[in-house]
Design a protein around this motif. Sequence first.
Motif, short mmCIF file in Angstrom:
data_model
loop_
_atom_site.label_atom_id
_atom_site.label_comp_id
_atom_site.label_asym_id
_atom_site.label_seq_id
_atom_site.Cartn_x
_atom_site.Cartn_y
_atom_site.Cartn_z
N LEU A 1 -10.92 -39.25 101.49
CA LEU A 1 -11.92 -38.79 100.52
C LEU A 1 -11.63 -37.35 100.13
O LEU A 1 -11.53 -36.48 101.00
N PRO A 2 -11.45 -37.05 98.83
CA PRO A 2 -11.22 -35.66 98.43
C PRO A 2 -12.50 -34.85 98.60
O PRO A 2 -13.59 -35.40 98.51
N PRO A 3 -12.38 -33.54 98.87
CA PRO A 3 -11.17 -32.70 98.93
C PRO A 3 -10.66 -32.50 100.35
O PRO A 3 -10.06 -31.46 100.64
N LEU A 4 -10.87 -33.46 101.24
CA LEU A 4 -10.45 -33.33 102.63
C LEU A 4 -8.94 -33.57 102.77
O LEU A 4 -8.30 -34.08 101.86
N THR A 5 -8.40 -33.22 103.95
CA THR A 5 -6.96 -33.24 104.13
C THR A 5 -6.36 -34.64 103.93
O THR A 5 -5.27 -34.79 103.38
N GLY A 6 -7.07 -35.69 104.38
CA GLY A 6 -6.55 -37.04 104.26
C GLY A 6 -6.32 -37.50 102.84
O GLY A 6 -5.58 -38.47 102.61
#
Length: 352
Positions: free
Chosen positions: A254-259
């Motif tokens: 899920l943006p804006p997370l690292t994954g």
Amino acid sequence: MHQMISVFLFLTVISGTVIVISSENWFVIWLGLELSTLALIPILCSNFSPRNVEATIKYFLVQAFSAALLLNSALIQAWFSGSWSVLVPMESFPSLCLSVALAFKLGLAPCHFWLPDVLQGLPFLQGLIIATWQKIAPLFLLFYFNQLSFSYFIVIAGLISILVGGWGGLNQTQARKILAFSSIGNMGWIVVTSAFSLGTAAMMLLIYLIINTAIFLILDFLGIFTLGHLNNTSQLSPVSITLIILTILSLGGLPPLTGFILKFSSLYSLISNGFILFSSIMIIGSLLSLFFYLRIAFNTTLILFPQHLISLTAWRNSASTKPLMAKTWLISTFSVLSILAIPLTVPLYINI
């Protein structure tokens, strides 16, 4: 288990993986895989409970079968080509045998059936080794294999794994089984991407290792084994549950997370090569997995997950779900990287 024995076994596991990565001979690679597996078995059954021993035996049998299949494919390849070198293109039959062996080791569908049951029977720290470190050597073998020939079996297994990983986690309530199906789905993403861009796949593997390590360490520290325990933790420590939700949503991409950079770089690589159909299947599988990640966040923060009435107050007398206030630097580092490391991954992505 004595501390010196544990250190020796861990070093043996690491050395087995290093042997696999650095070798170009199939027999030496097989020796490295067997060395790593045999050293890991005493670590897995260190608790020596019936469920723990059962999971260890299942893991050993699957790994022994896959190692035998890999050695058999190497022998047939050496018979055909007269060489044990990894760099020699493989014939069709040994190539198929090697693909099946790597699918078992990585937990790719349809060879994934062992992974959820094994992870469910192991403690979090032992499960972390299987879900992260033990994936490195087979993936590097797969990267070697993809450099020499394009395997439709591996690509199809990766696509099925993405769908199975998303679909299988929908109705799970056990945290370790959710992480197992998540591992199956993420391995599918990395495997499919490796057929088109090895640099992108290596970066995705690094991100996956960081995020998965953070989640396993946090859940182990808080003693969260089911989704009902997440409700108890949310009442006891909102900071802890916020950290868990952010790392799990990062694993879902899920943006804006690292994954998010993991899924974005994979889709960019496939679409650049014109594989629109593969990208569509991967997006569908990603939406399935993101659904149960969001379901976990929703049940944790907005409603109480269905559970027995007695368990609603169990946290008051529980010492295992203490607040995450003075955690070690290891969990802090992995948590920050798994949530806020997109600025660090962008230069790597530009170079690739």
